[in-house]
Design a protein around this motif. Sequence first.
Motif, PDB file in Angstrom:
ATOM      1  N   PHE A  85      49.200   5.174  24.697  1.00 60.44           N
ATOM      2  CA  PHE A  85      49.766   4.875  23.384  1.00 60.44           C
ATOM      3  C   PHE A  85      49.566   6.114  22.516  1.00 60.44           C
ATOM      4  N   LEU A  86      50.658   6.716  22.066  1.00 55.47           N
ATOM      5  CA  LEU A  86      50.593   7.957  21.307  1.00 55.47           C
ATOM      6  C   LEU A  86      51.194   7.763  19.916  1.00 55.47           C
ATOM      7  N   PRO A  87      50.692   8.473  18.906  1.00 54.05           N
ATOM      8  CA  PRO A  87      51.279   8.360  17.562  1.00 54.05           C
ATOM      9  C   PRO A  87      52.677   8.968  17.540  1.00 54.05           C
ATOM     10  N   PHE A  88      53.608   8.278  16.919  1.00 53.94           N
ATOM     11  CA  PHE A  88      54.975   8.789  16.818  1.00 53.94           C
ATOM     12  C   PHE A  88      55.015  10.037  15.950  1.00 53.94           C
ATOM     13  N   ARG A  89      54.160  10.048  14.915  1.00 54.31           N
ATOM     14  CA  ARG A  89      54.048  11.209  14.033  1.00 54.31           C
ATOM     15  C   ARG A  89      52.586  11.659  14.053  1.00 54.31           C
ATOM     16  N   ASN A  90      52.328  12.782  14.670  1.00 53.10           N
ATOM     17  CA  ASN A  90      50.948  13.263  14.808  1.00 53.10           C
ATOM     18  C   ASN A  90      50.280  13.535  13.464  1.00 53.10           C
ATOM     19  N   TRP A  91      51.079  13.769  12.451  1.00 50.73           N
ATOM     20  CA  TRP A  91      50.539  14.102  11.143  1.00 50.73           C
ATOM     21  C   TRP A  91      50.274  12.867  10.282  1.00 50.73           C
ATOM     22  N   HIS A  92      50.694  11.678  10.762  1.00 54.51           N
ATOM     23  CA  HIS A  92      50.615  10.474   9.936  1.00 54.51           C
ATOM     24  C   HIS A  92      49.347   9.676  10.291  1.00 54.51           C
ATOM     25  N   PRO A  93      48.404   9.550   9.352  1.00 54.56           N
ATOM     26  CA  PRO A  93      47.134   8.858   9.649  1.00 54.56           C
ATOM     27  C   PRO A  93      47.334   7.425  10.151  1.00 54.56           C
ATOM     28  N   ALA A  94      48.301   6.702   9.584  1.00 52.90           N
ATOM     29  CA  ALA A  94      48.510   5.307   9.985  1.00 52.90           C
ATOM     30  C   ALA A  94      49.012   5.220  11.419  1.00 52.90           C
ATOM     31  N   ASP A  95      49.878   6.162  11.829  1.00 48.37           N
ATOM     32  CA  ASP A  95      50.342   6.191  13.218  1.00 48.37           C
ATOM     33  C   ASP A  95      49.188   6.474  14.169  1.00 48.37           C
ATOM     34  N   LYS A 137      54.649   3.763  15.827  1.00 48.80           N
ATOM     35  CA  LYS A 137      54.998   4.143  14.457  1.00 48.80           C
ATOM     36  C   LYS A 137      54.571   3.027  13.524  1.00 48.80           C
ATOM     37  N   TYR A 138      53.753   3.354  12.563  1.00 45.95           N
ATOM     38  CA  TYR A 138      53.258   2.326  11.651  1.00 45.95           C
ATOM     39  C   TYR A 138      54.399   1.774  10.808  1.00 45.95           C
ATOM     40  N   PHE A 139      54.472   0.450  10.794  1.00 45.79           N
ATOM     41  CA  PHE A 139      55.526  -0.210  10.023  1.00 45.79           C
ATOM     42  C   PHE A 139      55.056  -1.630   9.730  1.00 45.79           C
ATOM     43  N   ARG A 140      55.135  -2.056   8.486  1.00 41.23           N
ATOM     44  CA  ARG A 140      54.706  -3.406   8.126  1.00 41.23           C
ATOM     45  C   ARG A 140      55.767  -4.442   8.495  1.00 41.23           C
ATOM     46  N   PRO A 141      55.351  -5.652   8.947  1.00 42.01           N
ATOM     47  CA  PRO A 141      53.962  -6.105   9.107  1.00 42.01           C
ATOM     48  C   PRO A 141      53.335  -5.677  10.439  1.00 42.01           C
ATOM     49  N   PHE A 142      54.143  -5.244  11.407  1.00 41.78           N
ATOM     50  CA  PHE A 142      53.611  -4.830  12.696  1.00 41.78           C
ATOM     51  C   PHE A 142      54.098  -3.422  13.033  1.00 41.78           C
ATOM     52  N   PRO A 143      53.276  -2.636  13.732  1.00 47.84           N
ATOM     53  CA  PRO A 143      53.720  -1.298  14.159  1.00 47.84           C
ATOM     54  C   PRO A 143      54.904  -1.398  15.123  1.00 47.84           C
ATOM     55  N   GLN A 144      55.743  -0.380  15.124  1.00 47.55           N
ATOM     56  CA  GLN A 144      56.865  -0.311  16.051  1.00 47.55           C
ATOM     57  C   GLN A 144      56.449   0.454  17.308  1.00 47.55           C
ATOM     58  N   LEU A 145      56.906  -0.021  18.458  1.00 47.57           N
ATOM     59  CA  LEU A 145      56.698   0.673  19.720  1.00 47.57           C
ATOM     60  C   LEU A 145      58.005   1.342  20.122  1.00 47.57           C
ATOM     61  N   LEU A 146      57.958   2.640  20.386  1.00 50.43           N
ATOM     62  CA  LEU A 146      59.162   3.415  20.648  1.00 50.43           C
ATOM     63  C   LEU A 146      59.017   4.206  21.940  1.00 50.43           C
ATOM     64  N   ASN A 147      60.118   4.351  22.669  1.00 48.73           N
ATOM     65  CA  ASN A 147      60.135   5.210  23.846  1.00 48.73           C
ATOM     66  C   ASN A 147      60.164   6.671  23.422  1.00 48.73           C
ATOM     67  N   GLY A 148      59.536   7.518  24.235  1.00 41.37           N
ATOM     68  CA  GLY A 148      59.532   8.938  23.930  1.00 41.37           C
ATOM     69  C   GLY A 148      60.897   9.573  24.106  1.00 41.37           C
ATOM     70  N   GLN A 149      61.105  10.697  23.456  1.00 36.85           N
ATOM     71  CA  GLN A 149      62.385  11.401  23.496  1.00 36.85           C
ATOM     72  C   GLN A 149      62.299  12.740  24.242  1.00 36.85           C
ATOM     73  N   GLU A 150      61.109  13.101  24.699  1.00 37.63           N
ATOM     74  CA  GLU A 150      60.920  14.427  25.283  1.00 37.63           C
ATOM     75  C   GLU A 150      61.579  14.564  26.651  1.00 37.63           C
ATOM     76  N   PHE A 151      61.554  13.475  27.446  1.00 34.75           N
ATOM     77  CA  PHE A 151      62.080  13.523  28.803  1.00 34.75           C
ATOM     78  C   PHE A 151      63.220  12.520  28.969  1.00 34.75           C
ATOM     79  N   GLU A 152      63.945  12.628  30.081  1.00 33.43           N
ATOM     80  CA  GLU A 152      65.054  11.719  30.346  1.00 33.43           C
ATOM     81  C   GLU A 152      64.550  10.290  30.523  1.00 33.43           C
TER      82      GLU A 152
END
Length: 412
Positions: free
Chosen positions: A217-227, A282-297
């Motif tokens: 589980f990785l933060p969607f935005r590395n700079w965002h404390p909530a993520d 990705k932090y999002f109220r009321p629940f965090p969002q789970l997203l697939n990565g975009q780096e690879f196919e």
Amino acid sequence: MVAFPEGFLWGVSTAGHQIEGGNKYSDWYEWEKKGKVKGGETSEIACGSWERLERDIKALEELGVKAYRYSIEWARIEPESGKFDEDALERYAGFTKELVSKGIHPVVTLNHFVLPLWFARMGGWEKSENLVHFEKFVRKVVQSIGQYVHYWVTVNEPNVYASMSYLLGEWPPQKKDIELTRKVLTNLIYAHTMAYDAIKSSVPTAMVSIALNMMPFLPFRNWHPADLVAARLLGKLYNYSFVDSIKLGRLARPLGNDETAPEINGKIDFLGINYYSRTFVKYFRPFPQLLNGQEFERTDMGYEFFPQGLEGVVFKAYKRYRLPIMITENGIADSTDKKRWPYIDGALQALAKSMKRGAKVFGYLYWSLMDNFEWKEGYSMKFGLYETVRDTMELKARPSAESFRRFISENR
């Protein structure tokens, strides 16, 4: 070139409901008939394995595997409460004996998502008083095949089952209730414990585990404390809370109960890990969002092509629990078969790296032997080393099957 230890268990995995067909007394089959599956498909035929067990054994022999993980379908063994189908039990027993005679280790799963319809109508895993029915089923199975089976998986992916059936409400019984999710997870811990005791009472030397889906589980935005915080907390909850409870002998707070439960303490002999990809939070109220990565196919399932993530998953799990590890599932949906071997090769490179770092891994089982009924996705997802030819139910080896066969034969 990567070499593995002598005696390393190479194998493949399946699940009964997905390949057998005719599991008509189950909650999933009832749900499928309501048009819940993609294209209105059902598992009525699946891969026809119930009538073609010899076909499946032939494919296993062609691959040269030394282990085969499959499930004993509870709904087939006990179609009505308290009424066991002895013919079905004998069919499974005969198949298990045949595997052993061919030098293939059975890895038996006792519950792979699917429940008898009568048990589901009682509330399934929602009610602790129902667990005694699962224990009786387990004892019946162990009485029948226990002498032939060394490796047991009590419950497959309890974290996935609870999430899909009770948190997201996408699988039967399609409920969205966080408290029920916690209750189901708690009861599955006790179900595992009861199954563990039932197996050990008959076969003390057996190795008993669960198969746990694990992913980074990785933060969607590395700079965002909530993520960052959400990724760390969700990763710990999803990947570790279930086994933490068993290893520590108490139910952790995320499962909704902090009381001491010494009877579950340490009742796990190895760790079965199922791995497919990673996810981003990705932090999002009321629940965090789970997203697939975009780096690879992407794979056909929409997962990011990320076999290298297996290294970290395995190493961290071993460091945390110091349990021997079997990769009970790892695979890719790929209708072209062009990505399958590169994915397997990448996963095995990652696995070897984790072992070089000190992780004790004794087996790798690819998911899956054949294209099968992929739950809500029906027959659209092609995970198989073998194509299941729908018109004839023939198993046709793909090029990736030959690559895997060669790798197994050389153990490198």
